[in-house]
Design an enzyme around this catalytic site. Structure first.
Site: not given
Length: 457
Positions: A12-13, A23, A46, A83, A288, A431, A439
């Site tokens: 991901a990262a 880009r 996940c 690495v 992470d 609502y 509420w």
């Protein structure tokens, strides 16, 4: 002159950073080389419990972008390449091709470290026996599925009752297994206060999952064939045909630590708001393997979530590509489910507030997900913490049925904005009877917390 960006980690990262940088800069300006030691890139870890449980049809559904897709965008992604050393002064990394067994140095102008986290796997007798599985990677998920198909028994033991533990308990229950969930704490879901964790415990028991608290695993017992047969604690043995470990993770920063890069108290890399590693102009880190600022507590924490990893990657890629972006921090929002039970939290627990020296009040309210008269209205419990003197919102925990979990987002926004519980009572939330009581339960809790703050002076 063409610069070279080296990325360590192809999930991901790392790949979000590479993609965003691409880009902004073409191949003639920026060469991008990425190393991934596994077999897959850019996938959703996940989603593994839902794949195992049958909610997701297959492994490929969890892959957002294949290595070939990255390469088509002029990102040199080298799979099955690990690495093994970062030479910071020499601005180069040593990478080993795990298939060929060869090693080579690659120089960099800019470096992104996205090495993720590694699962806690204590050195217990039998921990590596066939039938004992983690669920960190897609390969782990496939190995677990293969194990489930290859065993005749239907008894599963899950060790650890955090998010992964309860999600895997559901997955195994859905596959027809008799599930025992062992955990060390007073209640499951240690990310909640014990009183809210008790609600989860009762619900798990009601689903047919045997939940055992204060259970410290001492060893994994094996049968004559060497395969797992039971899990032993100090005072009991629990028969098992398969064992799943969900004991949490720690930052994978062995490589970074050996290179002399700064680590925090949780072992994660320390970065600035631009996700640069502190003290290093051309080295970034995300996902992470880093620690992030807790905006409520005002200190660094390790919060390993895919949402953060993708945001880190976007910020890093923007900065590498010549733009400017920051990641200000987190409030600690997370949501999960086991069968129809939804579990959510954001901000601080009581324990967290005490540790940072905050005086607080707490309130707990019972309400419903919809107007009580509308079909399908389900119960939910909301617990709210507020600072005693100022009334600043400190945290919210929610346990309930359908429609409960995502209400935590209201509190996450309020926490990020630094709102008081009194200010929250005026929030203009949507609502209609199919969606909420007149509420909303979170606002009921805010009203009650406001009264508690006033009563406390």
């Amino acid at each position: 002159m063409t610069e070279r960006l080296v990325v360590i980690g192809g999930d991901a990262a790392g790949m979000s950073a590479a993609s965003q940088a691409r880009r902004l800069k073409g191949p003639e300006e920026l060469e991008i080389v990425a190393f991934e030691r596994g077999h897959f890139s850019s996938y959703s870890a996940c989603g593994i419990p839902y794949w195992v449980g049958g909610d997701v049809a297959g492994r490929d559904e969890l892959i957002a972008r294949s290595p070939e897709e990255h390469r088509s965008r002029a990102i040199d992604l080298r799979m099955r390449t690990e690495v093994t050393e970062i030479d910071v002064p020499g601005r180069r990394v040593l990478a080993r091709d795990l298939e060929a067994g060869t090693e080579a140095w690659t120089g960099f102008d800019k470096l992104v470290i996205a090495t993720g986290a590694r699962p806690r796997r204590p050195a217990l007798p039998g921990i590596d026996a066939p039938g004992v599985h983690g669920v960190q990677t897609l390969g782990d998920g496939q190995a677990l599925l293969d194990s489930l198909e290859g065993t005749r028994g239907r008894r599963a033991v899950v060790v650890g009752a955090g998010y992964i533990g309860v999600e895997m308990a559901e997955a195994l229950l859905n596959r027809g297994y008799e599930v025992t969930l062992l955990h060390r704490g007073e209640q499951p879901m240690a990310t909640l206060d014990p009183d809210m964790g008790a609600l989860v415990h009762r619900a798990l028991d009601g689903l047919g999952i045997t939940t055992v608290a204060s259970a410290e695993v001492t060893k994994i017992l094996t049968g004559e064939d060497g395969r797992v047969g039971a899990v032993a604690t100090d005072d009991a043995e629990y028969p098992a045909d398969v064992v799943v470990l969900g004991m949490g993770v720690v930052p994978e920063t062995t490589l970074a630590g050996a290179a002399g890069l700064p680590l925090g108290v949780y072992g994660g890399l320390l970065t600035d708001l631009a996700m640069r590693v502190r003290g290093h102009e051309d080295i970034w880190a995300g996902g992470d393997c880093v620690e992030v600022l807790d905006l409520v507590a005002g200190r660094e924490r390790h919060v390993p979530l895919g949402t953060h990893a993708n945001k880190h990657g976007q910020v890093i890629g923007a900065n590498v590509g010549g733009d400017y972006a920051t990641f200000p921090g987190v409030v600690g929002t997370a949501v999960s489910k086991v069968c129809d039970l939804e579990i959510a939290r954001t901000g601080l627990r009581e324990k967290d507030a005490r540790e940072v020296g905050l005086r607080y009040v707490t309130v707990t309210v019972e309400s419903t997900s919809r107007a009580g008269y509308y079909p399908g209205a389900a119960p939910m419990t909301v617990k709210m913490l507020a600072e005693r003197r100022t009334g600043r919102l400190l945290g919210v925990q929610i346990v309930g049925r359908e429609g409960a979990g995502k209400r935590v987002d209201i509190a996450a926004v309020a926490l990020t904005a630094g709102m008081t519980v009194e200010a929250m009572t005026a929030l203009d939330l949507g609502y209609a009877p199919p969606f909420s009581p007149v509420w909303d339960p979170v606002l009921i809790a805010a009203r009650k917390a406001t009264a508690a703050v006033r009563a406390g002076g």
